[in-house]
Design an enzyme around this catalytic site. Structure first.
Site, PDB file in Angstrom:
ATOM      1  N   ASP A   9    -159.473  85.311  86.341  1.00  0.00           N
ATOM      2  CA  ASP A   9    -160.566  86.288  86.311  1.00  0.00           C
ATOM      3  C   ASP A   9    -161.644  85.823  87.290  1.00  0.00           C
ATOM      4  OD1 ASP A   9    -161.935  84.278  84.997  1.00  0.00           O
ATOM      5  OD2 ASP A   9    -162.355  85.416  83.185  1.00  0.00           O
ATOM      6  N   CYS A  66    -159.362  80.912  83.817  1.00  0.00           N
ATOM      7  CA  CYS A  66    -160.578  81.663  83.494  1.00  0.00           C
ATOM      8  C   CYS A  66    -161.686  80.624  83.305  1.00  0.00           C
ATOM      9  CB  CYS A  66    -160.385  82.590  82.286  1.00  0.00           C
ATOM     10  SG  CYS A  66    -160.100  81.800  80.697  1.00  0.00           S
ATOM     11  N   THR A  68    -162.999  79.131  80.545  1.00  0.00           N
ATOM     12  CA  THR A  68    -162.638  78.051  79.622  1.00  0.00           C
ATOM     13  C   THR A  68    -161.137  77.815  79.540  1.00  0.00           C
ATOM     14  OG1 THR A  68    -162.442  79.666  77.848  1.00  0.00           O
ATOM     15  CG2 THR A  68    -164.592  78.555  78.081  1.00  0.00           C
ATOM     16  N   HIS A  99    -142.659  68.772  74.680  1.00  0.00           N
ATOM     17  CA  HIS A  99    -142.463  69.196  73.289  1.00  0.00           C
ATOM     18  C   HIS A  99    -142.460  70.714  73.116  1.00  0.00           C
ATOM     19  CE1 HIS A  99    -143.747  65.180  71.174  1.00  0.00           C
ATOM     20  NE2 HIS A  99    -142.944  64.984  72.202  1.00  0.00           N
ATOM     21  N   HIS A 134    -137.142  69.557  69.429  1.00  0.00           N
ATOM     22  CA  HIS A 134    -138.206  70.438  69.938  1.00  0.00           C
ATOM     23  C   HIS A 134    -137.673  71.844  70.227  1.00  0.00           C
ATOM     24  CE1 HIS A 134    -140.668  66.903  70.102  1.00  0.00           C
ATOM     25  NE2 HIS A 134    -139.804  66.302  70.894  1.00  0.00           N
TER      26      HIS A 134
END
Ligand code: RB5
Length: 143
Positions: A9, A66, A68, A99, A134
């Site tokens: 963004d 973005c 955060t 994992h 996993h």
């Protein structure tokens, strides 16, 4: 060669472009899904575009940026088949691959340096899934 999708963004577009330059030089094929200006946009639209392409096939991974990394990761993880991981340190990037078989890396451009972001990409794109126990767990995610 690995083919990587990128989207961001307005908070992440500059870091996204720097990462594309860096990873192109490293030999990755990079597809840029925007945005490419500081004009305000809505991160779910960019996450959705990237995830739809990734699920459609022909790409190895996605990188979403973005402010955060949180909004992008929430949006991306609504897509079946996408395992998006917001990473802030190298160990997280390693474990997201080993994992979780994460196929999308989410980064927060307002909280990490370009050098850190580049390192996280390097680790994410070169670490293999461990499979085994996993795989049993990742298979459950899409049921
Ligand atoms: C944009 O201001 C910001 O909210 C966005 O980039 C992101 O951080 C959302 O999670």
């Amino acid at each position: 060669m690995k083919h990587i999708l990128f989207a961001a963004d307005h908070a992440g577009w500059e870091m996204k472009n720097e990462l594309i330059s860096y990873l192109s030089k490293e030999g990755y094929e990079c597809t840029d899904l925007g945005t490419n200006s500081p004009d305000s946009v809505h991160y779910p639209e960019y996450a959705d575009a990237l995830c739809e392409k990734l699920i459609g096939g022909g790409y190895d991974a996605g990188i979403l940026v973005c402010g955060t990394g949180i909004g992008m990761s929430i949006a991306a993880n609504r897509h079946k088949g996408v395992r998006a991981a917001l990473c802030t340190d190298e160990q997280y990037a390693t474990l997201a691959r080993e994992h979780n078989d994460a196929n999308v890396l989410c980064l927060g451009a307002r909280f990490i340096t370009f050098e850190k972001a580049a390192k996280l990409c390097d680790v994410f794109l070169t670490t293999d899934f461990l499979g085994g126990r996993h795989k049993i767990r990742t298979d459950m995610l899409d049921k």
